[in-house]
Write an enzyme that holds these catalytic residues in place. Structure first.
Site, mmCIF file in Angstrom:
data_model
loop_
_atom_site.group_PDB
_atom_site.id
_atom_site.type_symbol
_atom_site.label_atom_id
_atom_site.label_comp_id
_atom_site.label_asym_id
_atom_site.label_seq_id
_atom_site.Cartn_x
_atom_site.Cartn_y
_atom_site.Cartn_z
ATOM 1 N N ARG A 97 0.814 -1.233 0.000
ATOM 2 C CA ARG A 97 0.000 0.000 0.000
ATOM 3 C C ARG A 97 0.839 1.271 0.000
ATOM 4 N NH1 ARG A 97 -3.352 -3.056 3.523
ATOM 5 N NH2 ARG A 97 -5.030 -3.968 2.285
ATOM 6 N N LYS A 119 2.856 11.770 -10.496
ATOM 7 C CA LYS A 119 1.979 10.931 -11.329
ATOM 8 C C LYS A 119 2.749 9.680 -11.702
ATOM 9 C CE LYS A 119 -1.363 13.924 -13.592
ATOM 10 N NZ LYS A 119 -1.863 14.429 -14.885
ATOM 11 N N GLU A 161 8.559 18.607 -23.843
ATOM 12 C CA GLU A 161 7.973 18.969 -22.542
ATOM 13 C C GLU A 161 8.481 20.344 -22.087
ATOM 14 O OE1 GLU A 161 5.482 17.429 -21.364
ATOM 15 O OE2 GLU A 161 5.662 15.253 -21.645
ATOM 16 N N LYS A 203 6.443 23.499 -12.950
ATOM 17 C CA LYS A 203 5.643 22.307 -12.618
ATOM 18 C C LYS A 203 5.386 22.235 -11.116
ATOM 19 C CE LYS A 203 4.890 17.467 -13.582
ATOM 20 N NZ LYS A 203 5.320 16.243 -14.234
ATOM 21 N N GLU A 213 -4.975 17.027 -9.459
ATOM 22 C CA GLU A 213 -5.627 17.470 -10.691
ATOM 23 C C GLU A 213 -7.138 17.616 -10.559
ATOM 24 O OE1 GLU A 213 -3.552 16.227 -14.278
ATOM 25 O OE2 GLU A 213 -5.479 16.133 -15.304
ATOM 26 N N ARG A 217 -4.174 21.830 -12.377
ATOM 27 C CA ARG A 217 -3.055 20.975 -12.822
ATOM 28 C C ARG A 217 -3.244 20.510 -14.267
ATOM 29 N NH1 ARG A 217 0.369 16.116 -9.804
ATOM 30 N NH2 ARG A 217 1.570 15.621 -11.670
ATOM 31 N N ASN A 221 -1.412 19.371 -19.217
ATOM 32 C CA ASN A 221 -1.808 18.438 -20.269
ATOM 33 C C ASN A 221 -1.907 19.072 -21.647
ATOM 34 O OD1 ASN A 221 -2.211 15.987 -18.760
ATOM 35 N ND2 ASN A 221 -3.918 17.043 -17.784
ATOM 36 N N HIS A 224 -1.360 17.022 -24.710
ATOM 37 C CA HIS A 224 -1.322 15.619 -24.311
ATOM 38 C C HIS A 224 -2.589 14.825 -24.626
ATOM 39 C CE1 HIS A 224 2.396 16.801 -22.465
ATOM 40 N NE2 HIS A 224 2.618 15.585 -22.012
ATOM 41 N N HIS A 228 -1.453 11.462 -26.281
ATOM 42 C CA HIS A 228 -1.736 10.137 -25.720
ATOM 43 C C HIS A 228 -2.556 9.290 -26.692
ATOM 44 C CE1 HIS A 228 -0.957 11.550 -21.297
ATOM 45 N NE2 HIS A 228 0.146 11.367 -21.981
ATOM 46 N N HIS A 240 7.144 9.395 -26.938
ATOM 47 C CA HIS A 240 6.281 10.342 -26.236
ATOM 48 C C HIS A 240 6.583 11.797 -26.653
ATOM 49 C CE1 HIS A 240 3.709 11.872 -23.070
ATOM 50 N NE2 HIS A 240 4.709 12.576 -22.567
HETATM 51 N N1 LIG Z 1 4.750 11.147 -14.636
HETATM 52 C C1 LIG Z 1 4.752 12.246 -15.333
HETATM 53 O O1 LIG Z 1 4.403 13.324 -14.839
HETATM 54 C C2 LIG Z 1 5.210 12.209 -16.755
HETATM 55 C C3 LIG Z 1 5.426 13.405 -17.459
HETATM 56 C C4 LIG Z 1 5.890 13.328 -18.763
HETATM 57 C C5 LIG Z 1 6.118 12.097 -19.361
HETATM 58 N N2 LIG Z 1 5.893 10.968 -18.652
HETATM 59 C C6 LIG Z 1 6.139 9.651 -19.265
HETATM 60 O O2 LIG Z 1 7.513 9.536 -19.572
HETATM 61 C C7 LIG Z 1 7.662 8.555 -20.613
HETATM 62 C C8 LIG Z 1 8.676 9.050 -21.633
HETATM 63 O O3 LIG Z 1 9.911 9.235 -20.970
HETATM 64 P P1 LIG Z 1 11.311 9.206 -21.739
HETATM 65 O O4 LIG Z 1 11.221 10.005 -22.975
HETATM 66 O O5 LIG Z 1 12.345 9.520 -20.736
HETATM 67 O O6 LIG Z 1 11.396 7.683 -22.252
HETATM 68 P P2 LIG Z 1 12.205 6.402 -21.753
HETATM 69 O O7 LIG Z 1 12.185 6.253 -20.301
HETATM 70 O O8 LIG Z 1 11.701 5.265 -22.576
HETATM 71 O O9 LIG Z 1 13.710 6.718 -22.190
HETATM 72 C C9 LIG Z 1 14.010 6.839 -23.568
HETATM 73 C C10 LIG Z 1 15.171 5.902 -23.979
HETATM 74 O O10 LIG Z 1 16.386 6.441 -23.482
HETATM 75 C C11 LIG Z 1 17.145 5.426 -22.837
HETATM 76 N N3 LIG Z 1 17.945 6.123 -21.811
HETATM 77 C C12 LIG Z 1 17.483 6.723 -20.692
HETATM 78 N N4 LIG Z 1 18.473 7.417 -20.095
HETATM 79 C C13 LIG Z 1 19.584 7.218 -20.854
HETATM 80 C C14 LIG Z 1 20.914 7.719 -20.771
HETATM 81 N N5 LIG Z 1 21.282 8.607 -19.841
HETATM 82 N N6 LIG Z 1 21.799 7.315 -21.709
HETATM 83 C C15 LIG Z 1 21.416 6.463 -22.705
HETATM 84 N N7 LIG Z 1 20.171 6.006 -22.851
HETATM 85 C C16 LIG Z 1 19.259 6.381 -21.933
HETATM 86 C C17 LIG Z 1 16.119 4.449 -22.326
HETATM 87 O O11 LIG Z 1 16.680 3.174 -22.150
HETATM 88 C C18 LIG Z 1 15.076 4.487 -23.432
HETATM 89 O O12 LIG Z 1 15.450 3.605 -24.461
HETATM 90 C C19 LIG Z 1 6.293 8.319 -21.186
HETATM 91 O O13 LIG Z 1 5.797 7.072 -20.762
HETATM 92 C C20 LIG Z 1 5.452 9.425 -20.581
HETATM 93 O O14 LIG Z 1 4.106 9.067 -20.436
HETATM 94 C C21 LIG Z 1 5.457 10.991 -17.380
#
Ligand SMILES: NC(=O)c1ccc[n+]([C@@H]2O[C@H](COP(=O)([O-])OP(=O)(O)OC[C@H]3O[C@@H](n4cnc5c(N)ncnc54)[C@H](O)[C@@H]3O)[C@@H](O)[C@H]2O)c1
Length: 345
Positions: A97, A119, A161, A203, A213, A217, A221, A224, A228, A240
């Site tokens: 939990r 999130k 972003e 943020k 949200e 908040r 989006n 987005h 999405h 993304h």
């Molecule tokens: N929680 C939130 O508030 C929030 C906000 C924005 C996006 N997101 C989410 O984030 C995700 C996208 O994140 P992302 O773009 O970081 O993608 P990701 O985590 O898939 O990373 C992208 C790629 O980079 C590689 N990688 C990561 N760090 C590295 C480094 N330092 N050196 C070499 N390779 C590296 C990873 O292995 C992956 O292949 C989506 O799922 C999206 O929905 C969440």
């Protein structure tokens, strides 16, 4: 960071969660270092990529936590991009939990946005982030040095972003991104740190005012709803950051018609996204428009099966108050997307 993590109670597992790429680059070394100072540190990995931000991966991580005997005093350290942060954060949110999670973002996108705000969640084939929880990290540690190993496409995704943060809240930041675009593209560490810090402040301020949200908040989006829908309609083959870039252009086009977003601002937005090598034209070959339109109906902001959008009034300005999302006719959405298909690349 290592010094802070040493405060973790001895004898309780500290589980580093990382995708296999980041594990090989950073997380395995970090885990060895934490073990060498006497912590009960373990590494749990999963295959890299958005398609693994799933219930199945979360279940496998939970089996690993069980094997390690992780109880309420255990903690998770998410080392990686936004996929790792969301997945590890959600695992922490539901394990016994809720146990502590520390975020160690290693992509630009995660540093300037995803690691902050609490999130967490996973995707379903039919919809993005449909299962999740709010679960704040107990700490976030980011070091722009690790961006040196990030592949160019993944690096550029982070600017989507960043541009979003500027559009929703800070016209000066938008101007700074325009001015510094070349230095930022070269990964200049000082400019990067400055831009990341400004995005995090934006943020943090928004989240502090509306953590779950209930209203405001939702401005985070912008872009987005379409992003999405595009991601799930493409079977998560579109990164993304690319989806957010296209989503912002479509939604800003909707905003021109719906609430008078200036067309000059739409032009500036497209130019800045292009300058960061982000897509601004619809990937006609990959995604069927009608699938995207129908995916918007399953968005978390949708009410009664009708999609809602957080649209800017102008660069740096969103509507005041809590009522920040707006319903848009699907015919307008189709027209905005078709406009991007017709445009020149
Ligand atoms: N929680 C939130 O508030 C929030 C906000 C924005 C996006 N997101 C989410 O984030 C995700 C996208 O994140 P992302 O773009 O970081 O993608 P990701 O985590 O898939 O990373 C992208 C790629 O980079 C590689 N990688 C990561 N760090 C590295 C480094 N330092 N050196 C070499 N390779 C590296 C990873 O292995 C992956 O292949 C989506 O799922 C999206 O929905 C969440």
């Amino acid at each position: 960071m290592v010094e802070d993590l040493c405060a973790h109670p001895p004898g309780h597992p500290l589980v580093l969660i990382s995708d296999d790429t980041v594990a090989a680059l950073y997380a395995r070394t970090l885990c060895t270092r934490l073990s060498s100072v006497g912590l009960d540190a373990h590494l749990a990995t999963f295959p890299a990529g958005e398609s693994h931000k799933s219930r199945e991966t979360k279940a496998a991580l939970e089996d690993r936590l069980f094997e390690l005997g992780a109880g309420r005093e255990a903690a998770i350290v998410a080392v990686g991009g936004g996929v790792t942060g969301d997945l590890a954060g959600f695992t922490a949110a539901t394990w016994h939990r809720g146990i502590a999670v520390v975020q160690v973002p290693t992509t630009l996108l995660a540093m300037c946005d995803a690691a902050l705000g609490g999130k967490t969640g996973v995707d379903l084939a039919g919809g993005k982030n449909l299962v999740g929880a709010f679960h704040q990290p107990s700490a976030i540690y980011a070091d722009v040095e690790v961006l040196a190993t990030l592949p160019e496409t993944d690096y550029r995704c982070g600017f989507a972003e960043m541009v979003k943060s500027a559009v929703i809240a800070d016209a000066d930041l938008f101007g700074a991104l325009e001015d510094d675009r070349e230095a930022l593209a070269r990964r200049d560490p000082d400019r990067l740190e400055r831009a990341i810090e400004r995005c995090l402040r934006i943020k943090a301020e928004v989240v502090a005012g509306d953590e779950r949200e209930g209203g405001r908040r939702a401005i985070l989006n912008f872009g987005h709803t379409v992003a999405h829908a595009l991601e799930s309609a493409s079977g998560y083959s579109i990164p993304h950051g690319h989806a957010v870039s296209l989503g912002m252009v479509v939604e800003a086009t909707l905003a021109v018609r719906a609430i008078g977003f200036p067309s000059e601002d739409l032009g500036r937005l497209e130019r800045l996204l292009r300058a960061f090598d982000l897509p601004v034209r619809w990937p006609t070959a990959t995604v069927v428009v009608e699938q995207v339109v129908s995916a918007t109906r399953r968005d978390k902001k949708a009410r009664g099966g009708r999609a809602r959008y957080a649209l800017p009034i102008r660069i740096g300005d969103m509507p005041a108050g809590d009522a920040v999302t707006l319903e848009i006719d699907e015919s307008d959405l189709r027209a905005a997307i078709q406009g991007l298909e017709a445009g020149t690349a």
